[in-house]
Design a protein around this motif. Sequence first.
Motif, PDB file in Angstrom:
ATOM      1  N   VAL A   1     -40.933 -19.920 -35.753  1.00 28.47           N
ATOM      2  CA  VAL A   1     -42.249 -20.733 -35.554  1.00 28.47           C
ATOM      3  C   VAL A   1     -42.557 -20.751 -34.270  1.00 28.47           C
ATOM      4  CG1 VAL A   1     -43.142 -23.019 -36.172  1.00 28.47           C
ATOM      5  CG2 VAL A   1     -41.263 -21.957 -37.316  1.00 28.47           C
ATOM      6  N   ILE A   2     -44.082 -20.694 -34.284  1.00 31.85           N
ATOM      7  CA  ILE A   2     -44.780 -20.690 -32.889  1.00 31.85           C
ATOM      8  C   ILE A   2     -44.416 -21.938 -32.168  1.00 31.85           C
ATOM      9  CG2 ILE A   2     -46.692 -20.804 -31.916  1.00 31.85           C
ATOM     10  CD1 ILE A   2     -47.865 -18.788 -33.811  1.00 31.85           C
ATOM     11  N   PRO A   3     -43.761 -21.941 -31.127  1.00 32.19           N
ATOM     12  CA  PRO A   3     -43.497 -23.347 -30.399  1.00 32.19           C
ATOM     13  C   PRO A   3     -44.577 -24.243 -29.878  1.00 32.19           C
ATOM     14  CG  PRO A   3     -43.152 -21.516 -28.857  1.00 32.19           C
ATOM     15  CD  PRO A   3     -43.572 -20.877 -30.325  1.00 32.19           C
ATOM     16  N   ARG A   4     -44.503 -25.414 -30.315  1.00 26.26           N
ATOM     17  CA  ARG A   4     -45.634 -26.291 -29.777  1.00 26.26           C
ATOM     18  C   ARG A   4     -45.797 -26.154 -28.432  1.00 26.26           C
ATOM     19  NH1 ARG A   4     -45.136 -31.908 -28.327  1.00 26.26           N
ATOM     20  NH2 ARG A   4     -42.988 -31.901 -28.809  1.00 26.26           N
ATOM     21  N   VAL A   5     -44.936 -26.117 -27.580  1.00 27.92           N
ATOM     22  CA  VAL A   5     -44.802 -25.923 -26.190  1.00 27.92           C
ATOM     23  C   VAL A   5     -43.946 -24.951 -25.630  1.00 27.92           C
ATOM     24  CG1 VAL A   5     -44.609 -27.159 -23.979  1.00 27.92           C
ATOM     25  CG2 VAL A   5     -45.332 -28.520 -25.769  1.00 27.92           C
ATOM     26  N   ILE A   6     -44.339 -23.852 -24.851  1.00 31.51           N
ATOM     27  CA  ILE A   6     -43.706 -22.739 -24.497  1.00 31.51           C
ATOM     28  C   ILE A   6     -42.920 -23.133 -23.108  1.00 31.51           C
ATOM     29  CG2 ILE A   6     -43.865 -20.243 -23.705  1.00 31.51           C
ATOM     30  CD1 ILE A   6     -46.184 -19.948 -25.665  1.00 31.51           C
ATOM     31  N   LEU A   7     -41.649 -22.766 -23.049  1.00 35.29           N
ATOM     32  CA  LEU A   7     -40.981 -22.922 -21.862  1.00 35.29           C
ATOM     33  C   LEU A   7     -41.667 -22.465 -20.628  1.00 35.29           C
ATOM     34  CD1 LEU A   7     -37.446 -21.915 -23.079  1.00 35.29           C
ATOM     35  CD2 LEU A   7     -38.279 -24.408 -22.589  1.00 35.29           C
TER      36      LEU A   7
ATOM     37  N   ARG B   1     -40.992 -28.833 -21.279  1.00 33.58           N
ATOM     38  CA  ARG B   1     -41.323 -27.604 -20.559  1.00 33.58           C
ATOM     39  C   ARG B   1     -40.324 -26.752 -19.962  1.00 33.58           C
ATOM     40  NH1 ARG B   1     -45.375 -24.129 -20.192  1.00 33.58           N
ATOM     41  NH2 ARG B   1     -45.618 -24.383 -18.171  1.00 33.58           N
ATOM     42  N   TYR B   2     -39.003 -27.443 -19.680  1.00 35.67           N
ATOM     43  CA  TYR B   2     -37.778 -26.872 -19.385  1.00 35.67           C
ATOM     44  C   TYR B   2     -36.672 -26.867 -20.279  1.00 35.67           C
ATOM     45  CZ  TYR B   2     -40.632 -27.499 -15.008  1.00 35.67           C
ATOM     46  OH  TYR B   2     -41.497 -27.481 -13.935  1.00 35.67           O
ATOM     47  N   ILE B   3     -36.648 -27.711 -21.185  1.00 34.68           N
ATOM     48  CA  ILE B   3     -35.574 -27.780 -22.049  1.00 34.68           C
ATOM     49  C   ILE B   3     -36.130 -27.857 -23.458  1.00 34.68           C
ATOM     50  CG2 ILE B   3     -33.527 -29.104 -22.807  1.00 34.68           C
ATOM     51  CD1 ILE B   3     -33.199 -30.158 -20.088  1.00 34.68           C
ATOM     52  N   ALA B   4     -36.264 -26.684 -24.212  1.00 35.55           N
ATOM     53  CA  ALA B   4     -36.705 -26.636 -25.510  1.00 35.55           C
ATOM     54  C   ALA B   4     -35.993 -27.719 -26.515  1.00 35.55           C
ATOM     55  CB  ALA B   4     -36.936 -25.575 -26.036  1.00 35.55           C
ATOM     56  N   ASP B   5     -36.713 -27.981 -27.599  1.00 33.98           N
ATOM     57  CA  ASP B   5     -35.657 -28.742 -28.750  1.00 33.98           C
ATOM     58  C   ASP B   5     -34.954 -27.694 -29.455  1.00 33.98           C
ATOM     59  OD1 ASP B   5     -36.925 -31.141 -28.090  1.00 33.98           O
ATOM     60  OD2 ASP B   5     -38.667 -30.939 -29.232  1.00 33.98           O
TER      61      ASP B   5
END
Length: 556
Positions: free
Chosen positions: A95-101, A182-186
Amino acid sequence: MSHDTQSAQAKDEGSTTERNSLDADEKQAAAQGVAHKIKTSVEKNQAFPASQRNDSLIRSEEKNTLSWSKVLKAFSKFFAFHYYEKPPSPHSDRVIPRVILNGCTTPDEHYDRIEEVRIHAKNQRSLKGLEAIGFTYKFTPCDRHPNETCTKEKYGSHPCPCGTRLVHMSSNTLITKVNRIRYIADGDMYEVVVRLCQEYAQDLMMSEASLHWVSVCEDKEEGNPIRILVDHDFPIYGDVCQDAAHGSMHNNIGVQRILEDDYENSREKSAIETLLITTGKGKVRAGIFSRQHLLVSGIEASTALPMVRDAKRRNMSICILDPNARGDRYGMATYQQSMRVLFGSASELKKDNEAEQESKIGTGSIYVLAHSASGSQLTRYLQTDGSHLLSRIKSIAFTDSNHSIQWLKNHSQISSFFESSATLYIRSSNEERDYGWEHHNSGDVVNTTRDDYWLHRFGKTLTIWAGTTDHSLTNFTSHRHIWDHFDRHRNQDDEGNEETTNDPDHKEDEEESEEYNTISKDDAEKNEESHKCFCSREEGQEKNEESNNDTGENAE
């Protein structure tokens, strides 16, 4: 109109009617012919025995009459070839992430980074594992303490922001609640980082207080191993797991377990005071109160490390349970099993006299910090296997516990203890439920005399505000008040003890305790006044509503 024209029109209408009637007759005859064929095929099929009947005759006649079914079949073949027989994309499930790392520009790079973190942390643990994936913990002082760690000032009404915080190494960025995504994705990355952070926090507690793991049960068929954190010479009275009692064995992180040969040497500590710390349910492990705040607020705010430090300063033994070792579904069973190893079982001690019980389970006072669901676990445990332990428990601090005093209708001794001065309940504020929540400071006494629901559930237990709306931070914001509560009962038991009076911090603790008592009285008066204002406000609102209703009725 001429006579010839009228006669021509009449002939045309007659011929049209005749053609329509012929068409209708033909359609009816065709339908009768199809019905006759189906009937004939049915009669022929029924003429045979049931074992020799061919139902396909009927189905073939019906299919011939429904040409549209062939069209649908052709369309289904077309769509199956063009849409379902194509090979799936290798990243079709992403799935396209809401916020990219941070550092990634496309979703594929984002997911590749998560997979890289998962692989690098697979065989790593604690701080080394964090550094392997680009994170570390650093002490970040506040403006008031630029060069040193603050102590008691941290645990006032407004905790000091000094603490050991998680940092992204390459960018030297402090992880906060705002930039965490932004640094630790769910998902998988979050779980990996949290696991390593919990292990590092536990290592800090172990190193600063000389704690080690004691195995309670390591039966893999039952689930994950159950362990507890205790002092290196804490007396164990129950049965530890079988492999820990047959020699000098180590667990996978190199911490030596207590051995059966050391039990007799450790019994001299049986009269020393003990601090028992239990966490809530969920995915938090031993000594951890919040996984999220472990990432965004620091180790001190989210773990039992401040409690451990102050307990060692008071020369107390420490026990930290891990009720979620096998999941919160089995939390109560894990809690009972761990307590049985630490303090024995009431059923096993029934046959012993008082002297034999003291020799087995010790006489030292126990001070309990029960957070959230562990308050319910403690209440249930004292009714069953832990009934023998009530005489040793000198004080309890519940922080947002979910127990109920109604469970103790048949246990008056426990109920009276929960409603005595030995028990303190610390409550977080709720923005929707609590009026004036923004004015609730840490340590303010809650006026529960007119709260029927609260009295029904918790009785007359002394309740104070935690000074926060965050359930997970109640232990941190009320740290000083928890120790004030414990110290008052410690001083009662240790009155005249030279070791206590010689403590350099003892006078400061007494002064803080006296100050806390005077503040509590003032806060009680203020809360009473605010409660009266609130009640008068409610009465005013009711009168206004009644007057509005009256005017509305008159208007109608």
